[in-house]
Design a protein around this motif. Structure first.
Motif, PDB file in Angstrom:
ATOM      1  N   ALA A  39      35.751  51.738  14.451  1.00 25.73           N
ATOM      2  CA  ALA A  39      34.847  51.395  13.287  1.00 25.73           C
ATOM      3  C   ALA A  39      35.431  51.319  12.163  1.00 25.73           C
ATOM      4  CB  ALA A  39      33.965  52.821  13.352  1.00 25.73           C
ATOM      5  N   ASN A  99      44.582  46.604  20.145  1.00 32.41           N
ATOM      6  CA  ASN A  99      44.539  47.153  21.326  1.00 32.41           C
ATOM      7  C   ASN A  99      43.454  48.127  21.498  1.00 32.41           C
ATOM      8  OD1 ASN A  99      46.533  45.424  22.454  1.00 32.41           O
ATOM      9  ND2 ASN A  99      48.019  46.701  21.977  1.00 32.41           N
ATOM     10  N   PRO A 128      46.350  46.372   9.451  1.00 33.45           N
ATOM     11  CA  PRO A 128      45.324  47.188  10.006  1.00 33.45           C
ATOM     12  C   PRO A 128      44.498  46.656  11.108  1.00 33.45           C
ATOM     13  CG  PRO A 128      44.860  47.398   7.721  1.00 33.45           C
ATOM     14  CD  PRO A 128      45.956  46.199   7.807  1.00 33.45           C
ATOM     15  N   MET A 144      51.671  47.965   8.570  1.00 36.41           N
ATOM     16  CA  MET A 144      51.246  46.993   9.408  1.00 36.41           C
ATOM     17  C   MET A 144      49.764  46.735   9.071  1.00 36.41           C
ATOM     18  SD  MET A 144      51.294  48.547  13.314  1.00 36.41           S
ATOM     19  CE  MET A 144      50.766  47.457  14.566  1.00 36.41           C
ATOM     20  N   THR A 197      38.177  50.366   9.806  1.00 41.32           N
ATOM     21  CA  THR A 197      39.472  50.524  10.244  1.00 41.32           C
ATOM     22  C   THR A 197      40.058  51.510  10.961  1.00 41.32           C
ATOM     23  OG1 THR A 197      40.376  50.923   8.251  1.00 41.32           O
ATOM     24  CG2 THR A 197      40.254  48.653   8.688  1.00 41.32           C
ATOM     25  N   ALA A 198      39.129  52.463  11.564  1.00 48.88           N
ATOM     26  CA  ALA A 198      39.504  53.710  12.438  1.00 48.88           C
ATOM     27  C   ALA A 198      39.326  53.499  13.759  1.00 48.88           C
ATOM     28  CB  ALA A 198      38.452  54.772  11.799  1.00 48.88           C
ATOM     29  N   PHE A 199      40.093  54.205  14.596  1.00 46.55           N
ATOM     30  CA  PHE A 199      39.975  54.240  15.932  1.00 46.55           C
ATOM     31  C   PHE A 199      38.767  55.075  16.341  1.00 46.55           C
ATOM     32  CE2 PHE A 199      44.646  53.512  15.219  1.00 46.55           C
ATOM     33  CZ  PHE A 199      44.824  52.357  16.210  1.00 46.55           C
ATOM     34  N   VAL A 200      38.257  54.617  17.240  1.00 44.46           N
ATOM     35  CA  VAL A 200      36.924  55.340  17.818  1.00 44.46           C
ATOM     36  C   VAL A 200      37.525  55.928  19.095  1.00 44.46           C
ATOM     37  CG1 VAL A 200      34.576  55.505  18.582  1.00 44.46           C
ATOM     38  CG2 VAL A 200      35.052  54.065  16.739  1.00 44.46           C
ATOM     39  N   VAL A 201      37.323  57.489  19.258  1.00 46.32           N
ATOM     40  CA  VAL A 201      37.581  57.932  20.431  1.00 46.32           C
ATOM     41  C   VAL A 201      36.506  58.971  20.975  1.00 46.32           C
ATOM     42  CG1 VAL A 201      40.239  58.138  19.925  1.00 46.32           C
ATOM     43  CG2 VAL A 201      38.515  60.087  19.210  1.00 46.32           C
ATOM     44  N   PRO A 202      36.543  59.355  22.317  1.00 48.14           N
ATOM     45  CA  PRO A 202      35.486  60.213  22.591  1.00 48.14           C
ATOM     46  C   PRO A 202      35.385  61.446  21.762  1.00 48.14           C
ATOM     47  CG  PRO A 202      36.622  59.391  24.512  1.00 48.14           C
ATOM     48  CD  PRO A 202      37.470  59.068  23.189  1.00 48.14           C
ATOM     49  N   LYS A 203      34.384  62.204  21.405  1.00 47.62           N
ATOM     50  CA  LYS A 203      34.225  63.063  20.735  1.00 47.62           C
ATOM     51  C   LYS A 203      35.073  64.248  20.939  1.00 47.62           C
ATOM     52  CE  LYS A 203      30.938  66.442  18.763  1.00 47.62           C
ATOM     53  NZ  LYS A 203      30.617  66.434  17.441  1.00 47.62           N
ATOM     54  N   VAL A 204      35.701  64.770  20.087  1.00 49.88           N
ATOM     55  CA  VAL A 204      36.551  66.017  20.108  1.00 49.88           C
ATOM     56  C   VAL A 204      36.149  67.200  19.817  1.00 49.88           C
ATOM     57  CG1 VAL A 204      38.915  67.098  19.489  1.00 49.88           C
ATOM     58  CG2 VAL A 204      38.431  64.369  19.047  1.00 49.88           C
ATOM     59  N   ALA A 221      46.782  46.625  13.875  1.00 51.48           N
ATOM     60  CA  ALA A 221      47.035  47.881  14.595  1.00 51.48           C
ATOM     61  C   ALA A 221      46.051  48.322  15.247  1.00 51.48           C
ATOM     62  CB  ALA A 221      47.153  48.848  13.475  1.00 51.48           C
ATOM     63  N   LEU A 222      44.721  47.784  15.178  1.00 54.34           N
ATOM     64  CA  LEU A 222      43.707  48.413  15.995  1.00 54.34           C
ATOM     65  C   LEU A 222      43.344  47.285  17.006  1.00 54.34           C
ATOM     66  CD1 LEU A 222      41.490  48.968  13.030  1.00 54.34           C
ATOM     67  CD2 LEU A 222      41.731  50.471  14.776  1.00 54.34           C
TER      68      LEU A 222
END
Lengths: 497, 100
Positions: free
Chosen positions: B85, B80, B74, B72, B87-94, B77-78
């Motif tokens: 950041a 939605n 990128p 796809m 081409t990476a998804f940013v999620v709340p810190k794990v 892919a991003l």
């Protein structure tokens, strides 16, 4: 078995170790999606809507994976399950977009099997396998404050959906050395049969170690902990040793080992608790309604069996039988498929060139084990990347065999042959290394050496056999190492008696 | 006879990352009780020698050949993702957990 490393706890406790290996299968595309399996891409450059769990997608099994699983099952002499079932393993984590991982639970694709391990100075042992099952890999979470800020993580789904075979051993290993030997043997099998590339640096071969201690003399298993994702053979061994030390301290203090997932820190050489263990019910496994059972027909298993490559232990036995090699030498030669194939190709080429059948295999194994491996190591080169052709080494051995090249001159040519490639005959001619077999030239040199070294001649005549070596050395020097040593020796003895 | 306890309901809700009010949890307990009652009726059947059914369709898994497609775009892919950041998804810190 007495482990090579000594630990103080070993006089009270026995370690019980079981290993779970996750190995990437060597495929072009993912387990349930057609996205490419690639390493080193920028984040999210090798993904498909199925990997992202976008609404409406459905998984479809990669056909190649079935053959690879069968091949593994046959290699470890396990049972290929005629009907295995994909199950959902439910947990929440940002690198798992579906909220579950497709795995296998009650009905894995491979049941049982075993791997042979051999530690130096010990009898070979059989380590039994519980099972091997197919599952999809998760993506990667990147915790880097510089990139994501201190309150965020990054997610890359390139790895999400890469096909994995999880191989679970019985808890039958009792030292970190045995665990290391098992992992090396397993990786060697996977690479031999082309099921996985097994590159640990790329995360294609990862290990979780389950470790518990029990009092010597008891059979009851102690509470185990799991060291997750230790990614080199040396670190697995170090993690197991560190965890045994930690558990022994807990038990000695009268405490109980708590079931937990541990992390090993190579910098401190210690393990620490990562999280207390969720029991397996918490994953709420159930058959994946999107996937019907994987049915493998007996005909398919037979078709894979017919095309099975030779296994490391089969090759090991054959090399000893066919080439009269020691178990040790055969072990090194069959340590990697590439080295074993190279050795065999040189022997075949020597045969075609008509070298002496009695000494052929021994000569080739000497060149490979002594010279080739040393040069590769010195130059930090992998055999696959070295330009040397089996034909060229055979030709070199032939020249030595025929007396056209002394061993010394051959060894002079060999490093270039390994690292640059080329034709030994041309190299010999270009460097003026062809052995002198003209008896006139050798006779002349012998006469001059006898004349110039009356002391050595006298002591040889008085019975000092070693003097002949000195005189031979002098003759070789005079002929720039190109005289045939056998011929020189013969002439010297003839002239001196 | 109670087939499910409030504590089990809370545990399941926690695993499913659901935050239930007391009323909701009580309603869920009643619903789950009735579902378990219904399933319990099946347990009265003699299933000796019957192979467990993993799927209602009597089919073997369809497969596709091992051929890689073009991945796809990128950006698509991003598209939605609430935050990205590069081409990476940013999620709340794990926090202090590792992937499995």
């Amino acid at each position: 078995m007495s482990p090579a490393r000594d630990f103080e706890w070993q006089d009270r406790y026995e370690a019980v170790i079981g290993l779970e290996v996750h190995t990437h299968l060597a495929t072009e595309s993912k387990l349930f999606s057609p996205a490419p399996v690639r390493y080193g891409d920028a984040p999210n450059h090798a993904v498909h809507p199925i990997d992202l769990a976008l609404p409406g997608v459905l998984p479809m099994l990669n056909d190649r994976v079935i053959d690879l699983a069968i091949r593994f099952g046959l290699a470890v002499r396990g049972e290929v399950n005629p009907r295995s079932i994909f199950a959902r393993k439910n947990y929440f984590y940002p690198d798992l977009p579906k909220g579950y991982q497709i795995s296998q639970f009650e009905d894995p694709v491979i049941i049982g099997g075993s791997v042979q391990i051999a530690l130096e100075g010990s009898e070979p042992r059989t380590i039994h396998l519980t099972r091997a099952h197919l599952e999809e890999d998760a993506g990667k979470s990147i915790h880097d404050p510089a990139l994501a800020g201190s309150d965020a993580s990054l997610v890359d789904l390139n790895r999400a959906g890469v096909p994995l075979l999880e191989i679970v051993s019985e808890p039958e290993m009792h030292s970190s050395e045995e665990a290391g030997a098992y992992l090396r043997a397993l990786r060697s099998i996977l690479r031999y049969i082309g099921v996985s590339h097994g590159d640990m640096e790329k995360g294609q071969f990862r290990c979780d170690a389950n470790v518990s201690l029990r009092r010597i003399g008891t059979q009851q298993l102690g509470t185990r902990t799991e060291c997750k994702n230790v990614n080199s053979f040396a670190n697995v061994e170090a993690a197991i040793d560190a965890e045994c030390v930690r558990q022994a301290e807990v038990l000695d203090d009268g405490g109980d080992v708590v079931q937990a997932t541990m992390a090993f820190d190579p910098a401190t050489g210690r393990t620490r608790v990562l999280r207390l263990k969720e029991n397996s019910d918490d994953y709420r496994y159930f058959p994946d309604p999107d996937l019907v059972p994987l049915v493998i027909a007996a005909e398919r298993i037979e078709a894979v069996r017919r095309k099975m490559p030779e296994l490391p232990d089969e090759k090991h036995a054959r090399f000893q039988a066919d080439f009269a090699l020691s178990a040790h030498d055969a072990g090194i030669l069959t340590g990697s498929r590439e080295l074993g194939d190279f050795f065999e190709a040189v022997v075949v080429a020597c045969e075609a060139m008509g070298t002496d059948a009695a000494t052929r295999a021994k000569a080739v194994s000497n060149w490979v084990l002594r010279d080739l491996l040393r040069i590769l190591k010195e130059r930090d080169l992998e055999l696959e990347d070295a330009p040397i052709e089996p034909q060229a080494l055979a030709s070199l051995i032939c020249l030595v065999d025929a007396g056209r090249l002394t061993v010394k001159s051959a060894q002079q040519i060999f490093p270039d042959l390994v690292c640059e490639g080329g034709d030994p005959v041309q190299m010999m001619t270009a460097q003026g290394l062809e052995a002198v077999s003209d008896s006139g030239v050798i006779e002349d040199a012998v006469a001059r050496v006898i004349e110039a070294n009356p002391d050595a001649v006298a002591s040889f005549r008085e019975g000092d056999q070693k003097s002949i070596n000195f005189l031979m050395g002098q003759v070789m020097k005079r002929t720039q190492g190109k005289a045939n040593p056998g011929q020189v020796r013969e002439l010297l003895i003839q002239k001196l008696s | 006879m109670s087939r499910i306890s409030r504590q089990e309901v809370d545990q399941i809700a926690q695993l499913a990352r659901l935050s239930l009010s007391d009323d909701e949890a009580a309603a869920m307990e009643r619903d789950l009780e009735r579902i378990l009652e219904y399933v319990a009726a099946l347990e009265t059947l003699d299933t000796e020698g019957v192979e467990p059914t993993a799927h209602a369709l009597q089919l073997a898994t369809p497969v596709r050949p091992d051929e890689a497609c073009e991945p796809m775009d990128p950006e698509l892919a991003l598209s939605n993702a609430p935050e990205a950041a590069g081409t990476a998804f940013v999620v709340p810190k794990v926090i202090d957990e590792e992937g499995r």
